[in-house]
Design an enzyme around this catalytic site. Structure first.
Site, mmCIF file in Angstrom:
data_model
loop_
_atom_site.group_PDB
_atom_site.id
_atom_site.type_symbol
_atom_site.label_atom_id
_atom_site.label_comp_id
_atom_site.label_asym_id
_atom_site.label_seq_id
_atom_site.Cartn_x
_atom_site.Cartn_y
_atom_site.Cartn_z
ATOM 1 C CB CYS A 110 -1.087 -0.055 1.305
ATOM 2 S SG CYS A 110 -0.224 0.645 2.702
ATOM 3 C CB CYS A 132 5.167 1.627 5.781
ATOM 4 S SG CYS A 132 5.404 0.678 4.625
ATOM 5 N N GLY A 191 16.005 -8.329 -0.040
ATOM 6 C CA GLY A 191 14.996 -7.484 0.097
ATOM 7 C C GLY A 191 14.005 -7.893 1.071
ATOM 8 C CG ASN A 192 12.393 -9.522 4.864
ATOM 9 O OD1 ASN A 192 12.444 -10.954 4.967
ATOM 10 N ND2 ASN A 192 11.671 -8.798 5.651
ATOM 11 C CG HIS A 217 12.544 -11.960 -9.103
ATOM 12 N ND1 HIS A 217 11.323 -11.275 -9.133
ATOM 13 C CD2 HIS A 217 12.154 -12.721 -10.345
ATOM 14 C CE1 HIS A 217 10.432 -11.528 -9.815
ATOM 15 N NE2 HIS A 217 10.881 -12.482 -10.794
ATOM 16 C CD GLU A 256 -24.097 7.670 1.272
ATOM 17 O OE1 GLU A 256 -24.869 8.322 1.309
ATOM 18 O OE2 GLU A 256 -24.092 6.538 1.437
HETATM 19 C C1 LIG Z 1 4.225 -6.146 -2.721
HETATM 20 C C2 LIG Z 1 4.934 -7.010 -3.632
HETATM 21 C C3 LIG Z 1 4.832 -6.914 -5.024
HETATM 22 C C4 LIG Z 1 5.351 -7.802 -5.893
HETATM 23 N N1 LIG Z 1 4.896 -7.711 -7.171
HETATM 24 C C5 LIG Z 1 5.833 -8.742 -8.058
HETATM 25 C C6 LIG Z 1 5.517 -8.586 -9.435
HETATM 26 O O1 LIG Z 1 4.522 -7.755 -10.003
HETATM 27 N N2 LIG Z 1 5.952 -9.327 -10.302
HETATM 28 C C7 LIG Z 1 6.960 -10.256 -9.763
HETATM 29 O O2 LIG Z 1 7.376 -10.972 -10.502
HETATM 30 N N3 LIG Z 1 7.097 -10.346 -8.393
HETATM 31 C C8 LIG Z 1 6.726 -9.364 -7.629
HETATM 32 N N4 LIG Z 1 6.921 -9.365 -6.204
HETATM 33 C C9 LIG Z 1 7.972 -10.380 -5.880
HETATM 34 C C10 LIG Z 1 9.549 -9.899 -5.708
HETATM 35 O O3 LIG Z 1 9.969 -9.574 -6.876
HETATM 36 C C11 LIG Z 1 10.169 -11.034 -5.164
HETATM 37 O O4 LIG Z 1 9.696 -11.278 -3.700
HETATM 38 C C12 LIG Z 1 11.473 -10.428 -5.018
HETATM 39 O O5 LIG Z 1 12.142 -10.388 -6.145
HETATM 40 C C13 LIG Z 1 12.301 -11.233 -4.066
HETATM 41 O O6 LIG Z 1 13.875 -10.738 -3.823
HETATM 42 P P1 LIG Z 1 14.242 -10.397 -2.348
HETATM 43 O O7 LIG Z 1 15.542 -9.746 -2.365
HETATM 44 O O8 LIG Z 1 13.048 -9.531 -1.605
HETATM 45 O O9 LIG Z 1 14.144 -11.706 -1.776
HETATM 46 P P2 LIG Z 1 14.236 -12.176 -0.289
HETATM 47 O O10 LIG Z 1 12.933 -12.238 0.533
HETATM 48 O O11 LIG Z 1 15.278 -11.561 0.548
HETATM 49 O O12 LIG Z 1 14.739 -13.796 -0.536
HETATM 50 C C14 LIG Z 1 14.011 -14.519 -1.014
HETATM 51 C C15 LIG Z 1 14.554 -16.171 -1.305
HETATM 52 O O13 LIG Z 1 15.718 -15.965 -2.083
HETATM 53 C C16 LIG Z 1 17.060 -16.368 -1.319
HETATM 54 N N5 LIG Z 1 17.777 -15.831 -1.850
HETATM 55 C C17 LIG Z 1 17.914 -14.574 -1.911
HETATM 56 N N6 LIG Z 1 19.337 -14.231 -2.490
HETATM 57 C C18 LIG Z 1 20.027 -15.499 -2.894
HETATM 58 C C19 LIG Z 1 21.131 -15.650 -3.326
HETATM 59 N N7 LIG Z 1 21.941 -14.856 -3.816
HETATM 60 N N8 LIG Z 1 21.466 -17.031 -3.540
HETATM 61 C C20 LIG Z 1 20.658 -17.919 -3.233
HETATM 62 N N9 LIG Z 1 19.208 -17.939 -2.476
HETATM 63 C C21 LIG Z 1 18.968 -16.324 -2.543
HETATM 64 C C22 LIG Z 1 16.599 -16.414 -0.060
HETATM 65 O O14 LIG Z 1 17.224 -17.402 0.653
HETATM 66 C C23 LIG Z 1 15.075 -16.596 0.027
HETATM 67 O O15 LIG Z 1 14.657 -17.850 0.152
HETATM 68 C C24 LIG Z 1 6.562 -8.551 -5.177
HETATM 69 C C25 LIG Z 1 6.548 -8.889 -4.003
HETATM 70 C C26 LIG Z 1 5.973 -7.830 -3.026
HETATM 71 C C27 LIG Z 1 6.298 -7.990 -1.664
HETATM 72 S S1 FES Z 2 3.292 -0.976 2.187
HETATM 73 FE FE1 FES Z 2 1.564 -0.990 3.229
HETATM 74 S S2 FES Z 2 2.200 -0.664 5.214
HETATM 75 FE FE2 FES Z 2 3.949 -1.056 4.246
#
Ligand SMILES: Cc1cc2nc3c(=O)[nH]c(=O)nc-3n(C[C@H](O)[C@H](O)[C@H](O)COP(=O)(O)OP(=O)(O)OC[C@H]3O[C@@H](n4cnc5c(N)ncnc54)[C@H](O)[C@@H]3O)c2cc1C
Ligand code: FES
Ligand code: FES
Length: 1334
Positions: free
Chosen positions: A52, A55, A266-267, A357, A1266
């Site tokens: 959303c 934050c 990125g979590n 990803h 409304e």
């Molecule tokens: C609100 C929201 C919207 C999104 N929209 C889309 C979208 O429209 N399209 C789409 O395709 N995706 C979408 N995503 C997904 C997003 O792209 C993935 O969650 C993101 O790319 C994961 O990357 P991260 O670094 O956050 O992963 P993390 O959550 O940090 O880690 C994910 C996993 O990857 C593993 N990992 C990370 N790095 C490595 C590494 N170097 N080697 C081995 N394992 C590794 C971790 O162990 C974990 O299991 C969305 C996510 C959210 C929260």
């Molecule tokens: S994106 Fe909704 S509270 Fe963080």
């Protein structure tokens, strides 16, 4: 794992101040740290899952390699605090404040009226602020991309975009020439006198943006990042530990020792899993300080991108590389870029890593199919050495799983250059255009033998077609080594259809649509390939222009907001009728505005979390709270037995239990509440409560099931005028139809929030509640605690959006919270998480309508008979009133002489539905309008003609014998046709449709006649309390609540006019039951009418009391008169009261006066629809509203735009999905899509009808909260019109069924393209669908 070991010190900066944390818990997010620890409450919780943007904050980091500082926006709710070592965080409080200096972004969003309830505003501000830090003069594309991940439920985005637009260089088109044309483009008659058009805001008064004024990056952090020999950081929490190694070698060792520990970058995948699925990782490894993961290396074959690079960095890299190489080499780069532009939001892309990803192996991943089709590979490393793996069908093993061994780490990803004759395509279709996971997504690649159409190699991957990214291997085999021509492709479609079969009950549903998308995407790829082959002179065949598929337009243009000048005789001091900024807009934009959950924690405060039913219909056999009570921090568990007073709320003779005792009747029903010292502990306690169930037979979910079992809440209503049965005998034609309309989640950005504080003596309580109806909350708490109402004071400062959803359900939640406060004698806070809120508090009623209409060949409708079935859910709530309202409005703007309607509230085992802006009217009227469309389709005449023929004309009377004049309705109709240039654009759209096979334009023009005030006459009353203090300042209280609709602003204007003092002397602190008792809800679009009159009454009394002092000292000042009156012992405080109209409806006699008057409006919309995917864009919207003489045009236009967009969501986007066992799937912004910036009409014009008076409301204004919501259906009917044009290409004419919302799925299937027609349709009832059709 926690205690005993020494943790490292986390060091970072927030708003220029150093923060060092000794014992940081790795489970802490930046959001909770800001809000709970630092009390920086400007950053809001809206969803907790990155969906959303409420934050949003900015993170800045120093990059030692380049010696640059990068700034990027992030979602604080997903960012682990531990990830911030060495970073500088800027929150909304850090950029400006009303105490010091507000930042230009804060000022512009506020002054352009971009802040209503204000809950989304700090997030908007921070997204825009970050953009400006990186690019002080952004383009419109930059702005819309930046705001794509920030949701607003109130404004409709237009004013936010316009405020931000003032930072663009090209911002200054005025559109005075209409139709989107700028005055600078000539055409204006030089002799014409220049008419001064009133504007909603004056950009001349805006502060300039001065980048030198921004906070500097802390030098200490630069030194930190450049320091040699960084060391491993370790943090320990209650349940998990966090290690951040400083070298690759260490990372490898850690992963070898802890193969199950995830690498969190990125979590954005791990975070939501932990939050929403309750997955606990005892150890997390953060590899963000390992340099090798961020390296980018170019080779002659392509580029190696570090797996730790964020998706934003990958996108920038690709965009940077594309122009440096010949086009033929960058096919894959461009395809990936295209996907990245739509993936998630900017906040998500800024932190999501490429490696994360890929490794998330999400079946709906946007990138994985393209990476796989493009022959990408990964380089992985572990204790055992390095290896390279192709990203192919073998790599993605199953949901969330890849071929990698647990201890392996992705080091980098190889993205190759394309070769001559190689083409790559990428397509996606999502429920919402942006910030939405795709429904289906694809990557396709074909390599041709030199200079020919002969396919040498081909690969096609899909996402959204199974539990993982899938390869269409057989389809590729059918294409490979063949000539790329119609014959090959036609065989490929058949093979693809056969290859990618989804089971009819497949998770995610939309089976027919998803299958058809695979074909449509292949077709689109074919079109692109043919074009490129022609470019290479491999083929000379010209693709007919009408077969070409261009992307839908997307740039939002400046719109018009036309309203009337105040009379030239009006005093300059009098603010009534002038566009006046929402009185809290500035503090909302700076984060200083206090919402319920921003109230500081009170000593000894407890937090309450509810335990809800997981069964739809069952006996409760066990409620075991013993384990929960043993958990740390848990203080007590509240069950029904603890309630000292009434255990139920009673309405219409039905009782609703506050907490279920023996039986549950829906999933999400509240069973008990756990109270603990912190939110986290209360949540853990709630998860530990054990509930036993014994399922009861035959739950009822759908309206059809309710009809079959006669499961209704009484009273059911029926109304008839004329003699419908007889009239059907006399008509030329009769047509029957059915229309199903989905419900709608309120999705106020601030979830249900309350804090109940025992005063400590004589069972007195202060309840701070985010509610629309403080009096109801007060009464409900008093009844529950069995104490008189005078012991409960309900306070409402402001509400972060409500839309009808903070009345009945809020009262029940407040009752439960008050029991906890009473039992423990401690303050108790309850703030629902987004998922809980969506699950527990119900929504707008879905409605099934069945109609029969009789009409003459000339278009006159003579008779109509409509049955409405509203799915009410498990408790009665206000459902019978919703059913009544449905029948009071089902004539809409039409004079149908023989009209019969029946409406019933169906009792089902779904969560109980409740009031929602429009209160049944949108559901009622859309069915009538659909019926009119059918008549038009049968007669093969334009729908607007049928509407016009049947509209009320001259002195009229409704079907409940209420006399009114439709003159202003007809004026709106005519004016809308003129303003929208309806005739010419209709012809242009028809021509466009002839010239385009795969894209169609549709138009519609739709009226609304909306009754204002409560038909329960006693609610039409209001009171106010006004104090004038000795210094001349005025404290105003009234019975209405500030929900974002600007009620307090308008009340301030009214008081200003009546007291003849500037608004700045008038303050409204809150709404509370100890200042104004026995109030009505702020609802029914009646807030200004009722409270305005009460405020006026009070102020007039006080003004009269001051009259002798004015006479005695005519040259004196307000302050002097006030002081003189005080010395003369004149009371400077009074109440005001408004006894509103005695409205009623007699259902036995079928007559009444249920409304004070009607608000009218007409809306014209045009859409462009991609018939192959159902994607659409609203090209233009023109709304003409009759709202009498607006008290505040900026606030009223805000209401118009905001409710239109909410209606657009209702009718085209928002879908509540329930499992076959009645479980709500859609419990957050990831699954439930409300309109975002990408949904704003590209041209959005609003005109207030001039010269309209209204004797029934204050200063001749009209209620507007409304009525406009229904006009969002004009987008629905425009889509239907476009779909009709598409159907005619397939030889299909006449009425067809399109239910609401017209999602891309429904719109696409309605178009009946050759691809959708290829999918065998399944017989309803022959399988268990994934989601119920409620
Ligand atoms: C609100 C929201 C919207 C999104 N929209 C889309 C979208 O429209 N399209 C789409 O395709 N995706 C979408 N995503 C997904 C997003 O792209 C993935 O969650 C993101 O790319 C994961 O990357 P991260 O670094 O956050 O992963 P993390 O959550 O940090 O880690 C994910 C996993 O990857 C593993 N990992 C990370 N790095 C490595 C590494 N170097 N080697 C081995 N394992 C590794 C971790 O162990 C974990 O299991 C969305 C996510 C959210 C929260
Ligand atoms: S994106 Fe909704 S509270 Fe963080
Ligand atoms: S102003 Fe945006 S959510 Fe209310």
């Amino acid at each position: 794992m926690s205690s005993g070991k020494e943790a490292d010190i986390l060091c970072f900066f927030i708003n220029g101040k150093k923060v060092t944390e000794n014992n940081v818990d790795p489970e802490t997010t930046l959001l909770s740290f800001l809000r709970e620890k630092l009390r920086l409450t400007g950053t809001k919780y809206g969803c907790g899952g990155g969906g959303c943007g409420a934050c949003t904050v900015m993170v800045s980091r120093h990059q030692p390699a380049t010696k640059t500082i990068t700034h990027y926006s992030v979602n604080a709710c997903l960012l682990p605090l531990c990830q911030l070592h060495g970073a500088a965080v800027t929150t909304v409080e850090g950029i400006g404040s009303t105490k010091t200096r507000i930042h230009p972004v804060q000022e512009r969003i506020a002054k352009s009226h971009g802040s209503q309830c204000g809950f989304c505003t700090p997030g908007m501000v921070m997204s825009m602020y970050t953009l400006l830090r990186n690019k002080p003069q952004p383009t419109m594309e930059d702005i819309t991309q930046t705001l794509a991940g920030n949701l607003c439920r109130c404004t409709g985005y237009r004013p936010i975009v316009d405020g931000c637009r003032t930072f663009c260089q090209e911002a200054n088109c005025c559109q005075v020439n209409g139709g989107g044309a700028c005055c600078l483009n000539g055409e204006q008659d030089a002799d014409e006198p220049e008419l001064e058009t009133p504007q909603l805001f004056d950009k001349e008064e805006f502060l300039p943006l001065d980048p030198t004024q921004e906070l500097i990056f802390p030098p200490e952090l630069i030194l930190m990042s450049e320091a040699a020999n960084p060391k491993t950081l370790t943090f320990y929490g209650e349940r998990m530990s966090w290690v951040s190694p400083a070298s690759l070698e260490e990372l490898i060792q850690l992963k070898t020792r802890n193969p199950k520990a995830p690498l969190v970058v990125g979590n954005t995948n791990i975070g939501p899993d932990m939050k929403f699925k309750g997955i606990l990782h005892p150890l997390i490894i953060s590899p963000t300080r390992v340099m090798e993961l961020f390296e980018v290396t170019r080779t002659p074959q392509g580029v190696w991108v570090g797996a730790g690079c964020s998706l934003t960095e990958v996108w920038s890299l690709l965009k940077h590389l594309v122009p440096q190489f010949p086009e033929e080499e960058t096919e894959l780069f461009r395809a990936l870029s295209q996907q990245l532009g739509y993936l998630g939001s900017q906040q998500i892309r800024n932190v999501s890593s490429l490696g994360g990803h890929i490794m998330s192996a999400n079946p709906n991943s946007d990138l994985n199919p393209v990476l796989a089709a493009g022959n990408c590979k990964v380089s992985v490393i572990s204790d055992g050495g390095r290896r390279q793996l192709p990203l192919n069908q073998d790599f993605f093993v199953s949901f969330g799983k890849t071929l990698l061994k647990p201890e392996e780490i992705v080091l980098s990803v190889f993205i190759p250059f394309s070769r001559k004759g190689e083409f790559v395509g990428a397509f996606r279709q999502a429920p919402r255009k942006e910030s939405s996971f795709p429904t289906v997504t694809t990557g396709m690649r074909v390599l041709f033998s030199k200079g020919s159409r002969l396919v040498q190699d081909v690969s096609i991957y899909f996402g959204g077609m199974g539990p993982t990214t899938v390869s269409a291997t057989r389809t590729c085999a059918a294409i490979a080594t063949r000539s790329w021509d119609d014959e090959t492709l036609s065989r490929a479609y058949d093979v693809l259809l056969d290859e990618l079969v989804l089971p009819l009950s497949a998770p995610g549903g939309k089976v027919q649509f998803r299958r058809s998308l695979t074909l449509s995407f292949l077709f689109k790829f074919n079109m692109e390939v043919l074009q490129k082959l022609r470019g290479m002179n491999v083929t000379t065949e010209e693709l007919p222009e009408r077969m070409q598929i261009q992307p839908l337009p997307r740039e939002i243009q400046p719109g018009l907001q036309e309203f009337q000048h105040v009379s030239k005789h009006q005093s300059d001091q009098d603010p009534v009728g002038r566009p006046t900024m929402h009185r809290s807009a500035l503090i909302q934009a700076t984060g200083e505005a206090v919402y319920c959950d921003d109230i500081p924690i009170i000593d000894g405060e407890l937090f309450l979390v509810l335990v809800t039913s997981s069964r739809a219909h069952a006996k409760i056999t066990r409620l075991d709270v013993s384990e929960a009570l043993r958990l740390p921090g848990v203080v007590d568990v509240i069950t029904a037995k603890d309630i000292p007073g009434k255990k139920v709320r009673a309405l219409f003779g039905y009782e609703e239990e506050l907490l279920a005792q023996t039986e549950v009747s829906c999933v999400g029903q509240m069973l008990c509440a756990v109270i603990a010292d912190t939110r986290v502990h209360a949540k853990q306690g709630a998860a530990a409560v054990k509930v036993g169930y014994e399922d009861l037979p035959d739950p009822v979910f759908t309206s059809e099931e309710a009809i079959e079992k006669s499961s209704f809440f009484e009273p059911r209503r029926r109304i008839e005028r004329g003699n419908v049965t007889e009239a059907f005998e006399t008509v030329d034609q009769v047509h029957e139809g059915e229309f199903r309309m989905g419900g709608q989640e309120h999705f106020y950005l601030e979830t249900q929030s309350m804090l109940v504080v025992p005063v400590g003596e004589e069972t007195e309580f202060n309840a701070y509640v985010s509610t629309q109806w403080p009096t109801l909350t007060q009464e409900a708490i008093a009844e529950t605690l069995s104490i008189p109402s005078n012991r409960v004071t309900c306070h409402v400062k402001r509400v972060g959006g409500a839309f009808g959803g903070k009345v009945m359900k809020t009262a029940i939640l407040a009752c439960i919270t008050s029991v906890a406060a009473w039992k423990t004698n401690r303050a108790v806070r309850c703030v629902l998480e987004r998922g809980e809120d969506m699950l527990i508090t119900g929504a707008r009623h879905p409605v099934l309508g069945k109609y029969k209409v009789g009409f003459m060949n000339d278009g006159r409708i003579v008779a109509a008979d409509i049955q409405y079935y509203a799915n009410a859910g498990n408790t009665v709530d206000e459902s019978p009133l919703v059913a009544e309202k449905i029948l009071l409005h089902f004539d809409n703007a039409y004079n149908i002489p023989n009209l019969r309607g029946q409406a019933a509230a169906c009792r089902t085992n779904l969560p109980s539905n409740t009031a929602f802006r429009g209160f049944g009217v949108p559901q009622s009227v859309v069915i009538v309008e659909n019926m009119l469309n059918d008549v038009a389709a049968v007669l093969r005449r334009p729908a607007d003609q049928i509407r016009e023929i049947n509209m009320y004309k001259g002195p009229s009377v409704t079907h409940y014998k209420f006399e009114f004049s439709p003159e202003n309705l007809l004026r709106c109709w005519e004016e809308c046709k003129v303003k929208s240039d309806y005739g010419a654009r209709r012809r242009a759209a028809d021509q466009f449709n002839q010239q385009n096979r795969w894209k169609k334009r549709g138009m519609s023009i739709i009226p609304i006649k909306y009754g204002i005030a409560f038909s329960d006459g006693f609610l039409n009353q209001a009171a106010a309390l006004v104090h004038i203090y000795k210094d001349g300042s005025v404290l105003l209280a009234h019975g209405g609540t500030e929900l974002g609709q600007g009620l307090h602003t308008k009340m301030q204007q009214v008081a200003s006019r009546e007291l003849h003092i500037p608004p700045s002397k008038i303050y409204i602190s809150e709404t509370s039951t100890n200042t104004v008792p026995n109030t009505s809800p702020s609802a029914a679009s009646f807030g200004t009418d009722a409270n305005g009159m009460a405020v006026k009454n009070a102020c007039q009394t006080l003004y009269q009391r001051l009259e002798p002092f004015r006479q005695k000292n005519p040259k004196g000042s307000w302050e002097k008169w006030v002081q003189a009156a005080y010395l003369e012992k004149i009371s400077l405080s009074t109440t005001g009261f408004y006894r509103g109209p005695d409205l009623y409806m007699d259902w036995d006699k079928v007559e009444g006066r249920p409304y004070a008057y009607f608000t009218y409006g007409v809306c014209c919309c045009e859409v462009e629809l991609d018939c192959l995917t159902g994607d659409y864009r609203t090209l233009r919207t023109d709304i003409v509203m009759d709202i009498g003489r607006s008290v505040n045009p900026s606030v009223d236009i805000g209401q118009i735009e905001g409710s239109f967009m909410q209606g657009l969501g209702l009718f085209t986007l928002e879908e509540l999905k329930f499992s076959p066992s009645g479980f709500l799937y859609t419990r957050g912004p990831s699954q439930y899509k409300i309109p975002a910036v990408c949904d704003v009409p590209l041209v959005f014009n609003v005109y207030l009808l001039p010269d309209s008076d209204n004797p029934h409301a204050i200063y001749s204004s009209k209620g507007i909260g409304e009525p406009v919501l229904f006009l969002g259906s004009s987008v629905f009917f425009a889509i239907k019109d476009a779909a009709a044009a598409a159907r005619s290409e397939s030889g299909l004419v006449g009425p067809f069924s399109l239910d609401s919302p017209a999602t891309p799925e429904r719109a696409c299937l309605a178009c009946a393209s050759p691809f959708t027609q290829k999918i065998p349709s399944s017989k309803p009832g022959s399988f268990q669908p994934w989601a119920l059709n409620i």
